[in-house]
Enzyme design. Structure first.
Site, PDB file in Angstrom:
ATOM      1  N   ARG A 101     -19.766  32.093  -6.784  1.00 37.05           N
ATOM      2  CA  ARG A 101     -19.625  32.234  -5.317  1.00 37.05           C
ATOM      3  C   ARG A 101     -21.021  32.397  -4.737  1.00 37.05           C
ATOM      4  NH1 ARG A 101     -15.505  35.893  -1.805  1.00 37.05           N
ATOM      5  NH2 ARG A 101     -14.262  34.073  -2.393  1.00 37.05           N
ATOM      6  N   HIS A 128     -14.327  25.936   0.001  1.00 36.47           N
ATOM      7  CA  HIS A 128     -13.648  26.973  -0.796  1.00 36.47           C
ATOM      8  C   HIS A 128     -12.515  26.274  -1.575  1.00 36.47           C
ATOM      9  CE1 HIS A 128     -12.459  30.753  -2.238  1.00 36.47           C
ATOM     10  NE2 HIS A 128     -12.078  31.371  -1.132  1.00 36.47           N
ATOM     11  N   GLN A 131      -9.483  28.168  -3.284  1.00 40.61           N
ATOM     12  CA  GLN A 131      -8.476  28.652  -2.332  1.00 40.61           C
ATOM     13  C   GLN A 131      -7.517  27.531  -1.957  1.00 40.61           C
ATOM     14  OE1 GLN A 131      -8.199  31.952  -0.931  1.00 40.61           O
ATOM     15  NE2 GLN A 131      -6.220  31.103  -0.351  1.00 40.61           N
ATOM     16  N   ASP A 224      -8.570  31.335   9.720  1.00 46.56           N
ATOM     17  CA  ASP A 224      -9.453  32.118   8.853  1.00 46.56           C
ATOM     18  C   ASP A 224     -10.317  32.978   9.765  1.00 46.56           C
ATOM     19  OD1 ASP A 224     -10.920  33.052   6.702  1.00 46.56           O
ATOM     20  OD2 ASP A 224     -12.224  31.282   6.573  1.00 46.56           O
ATOM     21  N   CYS A 264      -6.346  32.680   4.175  1.00 48.02           N
ATOM     22  CA  CYS A 264      -6.864  32.945   2.822  1.00 48.02           C
ATOM     23  C   CYS A 264      -7.142  34.421   2.586  1.00 48.02           C
ATOM     24  CB  CYS A 264      -8.120  32.112   2.574  1.00 48.02           C
ATOM     25  SG  CYS A 264      -9.526  32.584   3.617  1.00 48.02           S
ATOM     26  N   ARG A 292      -3.760  32.148  -6.261  1.00 42.75           N
ATOM     27  CA  ARG A 292      -5.144  31.991  -6.729  1.00 42.75           C
ATOM     28  C   ARG A 292      -5.162  32.107  -8.258  1.00 42.75           C
ATOM     29  NH1 ARG A 292      -9.410  33.026  -3.290  1.00 42.75           N
ATOM     30  NH2 ARG A 292     -10.622  32.237  -5.049  1.00 42.75           N
TER      31      ARG A 292
HETATM   32  N1  NVA Z   1     -14.565  31.750   5.617  1.00 46.78           N
HETATM   33  C1  NVA Z   1     -14.552  33.016   4.912  1.00 46.78           C
HETATM   34  C2  NVA Z   1     -13.667  32.950   3.719  1.00 46.78           C
HETATM   35  C3  NVA Z   1     -13.529  34.247   2.978  1.00 46.78           C
HETATM   36  C4  NVA Z   1     -12.650  34.128   1.750  1.00 46.78           C
HETATM   37  C5  NVA Z   1     -15.975  33.390   4.520  1.00 46.78           C
HETATM   38  O1  NVA Z   1     -16.719  32.510   4.070  1.00 46.78           O
HETATM   39  O2  NVA Z   1     -16.353  34.560   4.676  1.00 46.78           O
HETATM   40  N1   CP Z   2      -9.689  34.456  -0.122  1.00 44.99           N
HETATM   41  C1   CP Z   2     -10.723  34.914  -0.827  1.00 44.99           C
HETATM   42  O1   CP Z   2     -11.511  34.157  -1.416  1.00 44.99           O
HETATM   43  O2   CP Z   2     -10.814  36.286  -0.861  1.00 44.99           O
HETATM   44  P1   CP Z   2     -12.004  37.153  -1.469  1.00 44.99           P
HETATM   45  O3   CP Z   2     -13.191  36.983  -0.549  1.00 44.99           O
HETATM   46  O4   CP Z   2     -11.484  38.557  -1.482  1.00 44.99           O
HETATM   47  O5   CP Z   2     -12.322  36.655  -2.847  1.00 44.99           O
END
Ligand code: NVA
Ligand code: CP
Length: 307
Positions: A101, A128, A131, A224, A264, A292
């Site tokens: 990540r 992502h 997801q 989101d 998500c 997931r």
């Molecule tokens: N769009 C959000 C997704 C979190 C799972 C982010 O990047 O923070």
């Molecule tokens: N949806 C998702 O990726 O959640 P986290 O940021 O908690 O991993």
């Protein structure tokens, strides 16, 4: 040749369908797939915070008989002290796969170019894809099939989630609609890639600024956070810009009567979605979270069988 999963369109429509079917079987027989027996180790690296991704990869790797190695970038040599390529060369000598990540997609590409083990994008600024495998699995469970279904995302069109919705749902033959304010449209090259995929699969793409119009007749309504990780300094302006895109009960009423609400997570109730919608009967957020686990187990097994 080693396969990586850095973007949703790194797999074909047939491969996506195979992975979702495997995920369904793994969900039914959770402890009967032991592809990482040994145990083989999978490195799971985080430059950003996470609850679901961390837990679902750690549990999923253990379910497969393997050993998860969770690495925080802050306590490693990645992140300025060592390049992704050099890190990849070290890790590949010891682990079966690398899950990461991070911020830029370029780092993931460098990591993948530098290694012989599969690299998985566990969220970048642009996509992502893990997801989306979970979200497609959830919709497939609820609808029976994905082809021809209409999904409308309302919110930040330039976010990783919106851009992954475009690519993954176009691959699945779905009709994808993105409702977003001017200046927050998905990247033009991502829209073009999604349109090309949709032409092949029978899906379609629409990007516009009117959520009322775009949500009409949708099978699933998705949103989101308006403040993705890394955008915290822009919160005040973003709340103003995105307020017309909030998923409200009134907006849900314009979709199909049985439309799903999807997110998500983590969610900001009262911002991108009304509490009565996310906590209401059309919401499938907990299924998405659970999926997931199953989707990522299937993805890892599928990638490792080709490594
Ligand atoms: N769009 C959000 C997704 C979190 C799972 C982010 O990047 O923070
Ligand atoms: N949806 C998702 O990726 O959640 P986290 O940021 O908690 O991993």
């Amino acid at each position: 040749m080693t396969r990586h999963f850095l973007r949703d369109d790194d797999i074909t429509a047939a491969e996506q369908a195979d992975i979702l079917s495997l995920a369904g079987r793994m969900k039914e027989q959770r402890f009967e797939h032991r592809l990482l027996e040994g145990p083989q180790t999978v490195a799971v690296i985080f430059d950003k915070s996470s609850t679901r991704t961390r837990v679902s990869f750690a549990v999923g790797i253990a379910d497969l008989g393997g050993a998860p190695l969770i690495i925080s970038t802050a306590s490693s040599q990645l992140g300025g002290k060592e390049t992704p390529a050099d890190t990849a060369r070290v890790l590949e000598r010891m682990v079966a796969a690398i899950v990461w990540r991070t911020y830029g997609q370029d780092g993931l590409e460098e990591m993948a170019d530098g290694t012989s083990v599969p690299v998985v994008n566990a969220l970048s600024d642009d996509f992502h894809p893990c997801q989306l495998l979970a979200d497609l699995l959830t919709m497939r469970e609820k609808f029976g099939s994905l082809e021809g279904r209409i999904v409308c995302f309302s919110g930040d069109g330039r976010s990783n989630m919106a851009q992954s919705y475009l690519l993954a749902c176009a691959t699945a033959g779905m009709h994808v609609r993105i409702a977003c304010p001017a200046g927050f449209s998905p990247r033009a090259d991502v829209v073009a890639d999604a349109e090309r995929l949709a032409l092949q699969t029978g899906g379609s793409i629409r990007v516009g600024s009117d959520p009322q119009e775009l949500v009409a007749g949708a099978d699933a309504v998705v949103t989101d956070t308006w403040v993705s990780m890394g955008k915290e300094d822009e919160k005040v302006q973003r709340v103003k810009t995105f307020t017309p895109y909030q998923v409200t009960e009134a907006l849900m009423a314009k979709a199909k009567p049985a439309a799903l609400f999807m997110h998500c997570l983590p969610a900001d109730r009262g911002f991108e979605v009304e509490a009565s919608v996310i906590d209401g009967p059309q919401s499938v957020i907990w299924d998405q979270s659970e999926n997931r686990l199953h989707a990522q187990k299937a993805l890892l097994a599928w990638l490792l069988q080709r490594a």
